[in-house]
Design a protein around this motif. Structure first.
Motif, mmCIF file in Angstrom:
data_model
loop_
_atom_site.group_PDB
_atom_site.id
_atom_site.type_symbol
_atom_site.label_atom_id
_atom_site.label_comp_id
_atom_site.label_asym_id
_atom_site.label_seq_id
_atom_site.Cartn_x
_atom_site.Cartn_y
_atom_site.Cartn_z
ATOM 1 N N VAL A 102 0.849 -1.190 0.000
ATOM 2 C CA VAL A 102 0.000 0.000 0.000
ATOM 3 C C VAL A 102 0.886 1.242 0.000
ATOM 4 O O VAL A 102 1.997 1.235 0.532
ATOM 5 C CB VAL A 102 -0.957 0.031 1.211
ATOM 6 C CG1 VAL A 102 -1.868 -1.175 1.215
ATOM 7 C CG2 VAL A 102 -0.189 0.133 2.516
ATOM 8 N N LEU A 103 0.368 2.285 -0.599
ATOM 9 C CA LEU A 103 1.043 3.586 -0.611
ATOM 10 C C LEU A 103 0.008 4.638 -0.235
ATOM 11 O O LEU A 103 -1.020 4.764 -0.891
ATOM 12 C CB LEU A 103 1.623 3.883 -1.999
ATOM 13 C CG LEU A 103 2.396 5.203 -2.149
ATOM 14 C CD1 LEU A 103 3.680 5.169 -1.329
ATOM 15 C CD2 LEU A 103 2.720 5.466 -3.618
ATOM 16 N N ASN A 104 0.262 5.374 0.846
ATOM 17 C CA ASN A 104 -0.669 6.406 1.286
ATOM 18 C C ASN A 104 -0.008 7.782 1.173
ATOM 19 O O ASN A 104 1.077 7.923 0.605
ATOM 20 C CB ASN A 104 -1.164 6.125 2.706
ATOM 21 C CG ASN A 104 -0.037 6.145 3.736
ATOM 22 O OD1 ASN A 104 1.118 6.436 3.420
ATOM 23 N ND2 ASN A 104 -0.377 5.842 4.979
ATOM 24 N N ALA A 105 -0.645 8.799 1.724
ATOM 25 C CA ALA A 105 -0.124 10.166 1.607
ATOM 26 C C ALA A 105 1.241 10.306 2.273
ATOM 27 O O ALA A 105 2.130 11.003 1.755
ATOM 28 C CB ALA A 105 -1.119 11.147 2.226
ATOM 29 N N THR A 106 1.412 9.634 3.415
ATOM 30 C CA THR A 106 2.713 9.667 4.090
ATOM 31 C C THR A 106 3.793 9.076 3.197
ATOM 32 O O THR A 106 4.896 9.629 3.078
ATOM 33 C CB THR A 106 2.650 8.892 5.411
ATOM 34 O OG1 THR A 106 1.693 9.499 6.279
ATOM 35 C CG2 THR A 106 4.007 8.866 6.095
ATOM 36 N N MET A 300 7.002 1.537 9.131
ATOM 37 C CA MET A 300 7.107 0.980 7.781
ATOM 38 C C MET A 300 6.935 -0.533 7.848
ATOM 39 O O MET A 300 7.898 -1.287 7.879
ATOM 40 C CB MET A 300 8.443 1.334 7.134
ATOM 41 C CG MET A 300 8.520 0.923 5.666
ATOM 42 S SD MET A 300 10.043 1.496 4.870
ATOM 43 C CE MET A 300 9.802 0.794 3.217
ATOM 44 N N PRO A 301 5.686 -1.000 7.879
ATOM 45 C CA PRO A 301 5.416 -2.436 7.953
ATOM 46 C C PRO A 301 5.704 -3.133 6.631
ATOM 47 O O PRO A 301 5.955 -2.491 5.607
ATOM 48 C CB PRO A 301 3.921 -2.482 8.289
ATOM 49 C CG PRO A 301 3.371 -1.223 7.687
ATOM 50 C CD PRO A 301 4.453 -0.195 7.828
ATOM 51 N N THR A 302 5.646 -4.445 6.648
ATOM 52 C CA THR A 302 5.892 -5.228 5.444
ATOM 53 C C THR A 302 4.945 -4.846 4.321
ATOM 54 O O THR A 302 5.321 -4.824 3.143
ATOM 55 C CB THR A 302 5.743 -6.732 5.756
ATOM 56 O OG1 THR A 302 6.637 -7.078 6.821
ATOM 57 C CG2 THR A 302 6.082 -7.572 4.541
ATOM 58 N N VAL A 303 3.713 -4.497 4.655
ATOM 59 C CA VAL A 303 2.715 -4.162 3.642
ATOM 60 C C VAL A 303 2.935 -2.768 3.063
ATOM 61 O O VAL A 303 2.396 -2.441 2.006
ATOM 62 C CB VAL A 303 1.296 -4.278 4.235
ATOM 63 C CG1 VAL A 303 1.014 -3.101 5.172
ATOM 64 C CG2 VAL A 303 0.242 -4.375 3.147
ATOM 65 N N GLY A 304 3.755 -1.958 3.704
ATOM 66 C CA GLY A 304 3.978 -0.602 3.229
ATOM 67 C C GLY A 304 5.038 -0.530 2.151
ATOM 68 O O GLY A 304 6.160 -1.000 2.357
ATOM 69 N N PHE A 305 4.711 0.061 1.012
ATOM 70 C CA PHE A 305 5.710 0.281 -0.034
ATOM 71 C C PHE A 305 6.760 1.276 0.463
ATOM 72 O O PHE A 305 7.946 1.161 0.152
ATOM 73 C CB PHE A 305 5.031 0.809 -1.299
ATOM 74 C CG PHE A 305 5.973 1.045 -2.446
ATOM 75 C CD1 PHE A 305 6.584 -0.015 -3.091
ATOM 76 C CD2 PHE A 305 6.250 2.336 -2.864
ATOM 77 C CE1 PHE A 305 7.463 0.196 -4.146
ATOM 78 C CE2 PHE A 305 7.116 2.564 -3.923
ATOM 79 C CZ PHE A 305 7.729 1.497 -4.567
ATOM 80 N N LEU A 306 6.313 2.245 1.260
ATOM 81 C CA LEU A 306 7.147 3.204 1.964
ATOM 82 C C LEU A 306 6.500 3.406 3.336
ATOM 83 O O LEU A 306 5.441 2.819 3.609
ATOM 84 C CB LEU A 306 7.224 4.520 1.173
ATOM 85 C CG LEU A 306 8.095 4.497 -0.097
ATOM 86 C CD1 LEU A 306 7.864 5.757 -0.940
ATOM 87 C CD2 LEU A 306 9.574 4.361 0.254
#
Length: 358
Positions: A102-106, A300-306
């Motif tokens: 996932v990629l969010n605003a942060t 920055m979890p495993t699911v986070g692209f960043l």
């Protein structure tokens, strides 16, 4: 920088015996810990002040040693900082190598900062690498070359509000301690661990890293040009060469940084240790300094692209007292390291089996 990996399989009995020692010691000290635990409000207030001070001076301190927090805090009573995917408010939800990302605003903000600052880091590396090869004695250990990466990591984390709190025996983290080489070891819960460690470790040091990471921009050049210890885990000769190179660095007074779990934890919980890492310290006759990295898995979890959230009031590094290895087996050392790491990690980074025993 990069993730560090151990060499061999887990020694028999390591998981169960280490769990038993950790659990027994915690039972003995539970009353003391219970009295000293701080509430989330107190902890956050302290961290906020420290982080705000760092952020407000980021324009002048990115290339200097970070200010160290001398006050001991226990974060084991703090609620988990991990977000659900819905709480992350993803803008993009996709698969990479068969895994959800996932990629969010942060994350988009982090990406912008990376794209704006990384070219300066890469240019600095090329200049320093040229100077090191051209002028005899300019940078024999590639300390100046590696410091460019530390400057970038510190600047990046300050600009993104992710600079960690630093606590514990900080004299091991700078040349001022003048204690010689040691083996730094840390739990590995996130790709963000590397940048966080570069905020903490001031002297020249070398990562043990998988050689496949050389292909990544910035990181790969830092590893190769900085003459870090690169390992091919599928090749036994490479593992032996890595072992010998790391021992050589330690005997020359250059610290080594390693992750004894051998890989990033998928959920942030401490995993069993692989074999081989601690025997380097025994062979080189140097102490081991454990570093507990708290909440990088939440930022920055495993699911986070960043990164998916700010690290303010969350990210923390605790520097433990050095562990003397003389006269101890690798399994005994592993138990001590594991117990130290767990003592300063949030409960959601403890193995589930140990949580059940408690």
């Amino acid at each position: 920088m990069v993730a560090i990996h151990a060499f061999q399989s887990t020694p028999p009995g390591l998981v169960s015996s280490s769990n038993a020692v950790t659990t027994a010691r915690r039972k003995k000290t539970s009353n003391v810990l219970g009295a000293s635990l701080q509430t989330p409000t107190t902890t956050n207030g302290s961290s906020s002040s420290s982080t705000s001070s760092t952020s407000s001076t980021s324009s002048t301190t990115t290339a200097t040693a970070p200010p160290y927090n001398q006050h001991h805090h226990h974060y084991q009573s703090t609620p988990s900082a991990v977000l659900s995917i819905d709480q992350m408010n993803p803008i993009l939800n996709f698969e990479k190598n068969g895994k959800q990302k996932v990629l969010n605003a942060t994350g988009i903000y982090h990406l912008i900062i990376i794209l704006l600052t990384m070219p300066f880091w890469m240019a600095a590396m090329e200049i320093l690498h040229w100077a090191g090869n051209t002028f005899e004695g300019f940078d024999p250990s590639r300390a100046k070359f590696d410091y460019s990466g530390k400057v970038w990591c510190r600047s990046y984390l300050q600009l993104t509000n992710c600079y960690p709190e630093i606590d514990g025996d900080v004299s091991w983290l700078s040349q001022e301690g003048d204690r010689g080489a040691c083996l730094f070891v840390a739990n590995h819960a996130s790709f963000l661990d590397i940048a966080v460690l570069c905020c903490v470790l001031d002297p020249v040091f070398k990562f043990i890293a998988k050689d496949s990471l050389k292909k990544f921009p910035g990181v790969g050049r830092q590893l190769d040009g900085g003459e870090h210890v690169l390992i091919d885990r599928t090749n036994k000769r490479s593992q032996l060469r890595t072992f010998k190179q790391a021992i050589t660095y330690l005997k020359e007074g250059i610290p080594i940084m390693a992750f004894p779990e051998g890989a990033r934890s998928p959920d942030g919980r401490l995993m069993p240790f692989k074999g081989g890492i601690f025997s380097m310290a025994v062979k080189a006759k140097v102490p081991i300094v454990p570093l507990s990295l708290a909440n990088t898995h939440a930022v920055m979890p495993t699911v986070g692209f960043l990164p998916v959230q700010s690290g303010k009031d969350k990210l923390r590094v605790f520097v433990h007292d050095a562990i003397d290895v003389e006269g101890k087996s690798e399994e005994e050392i592993a138990m001590e390291v594991r117990e130290a790491l767990l003592s300063e990690l949030p409960l959601d980074q403890h193995p589930l089996l140990e949580m059940e025993k408690e």
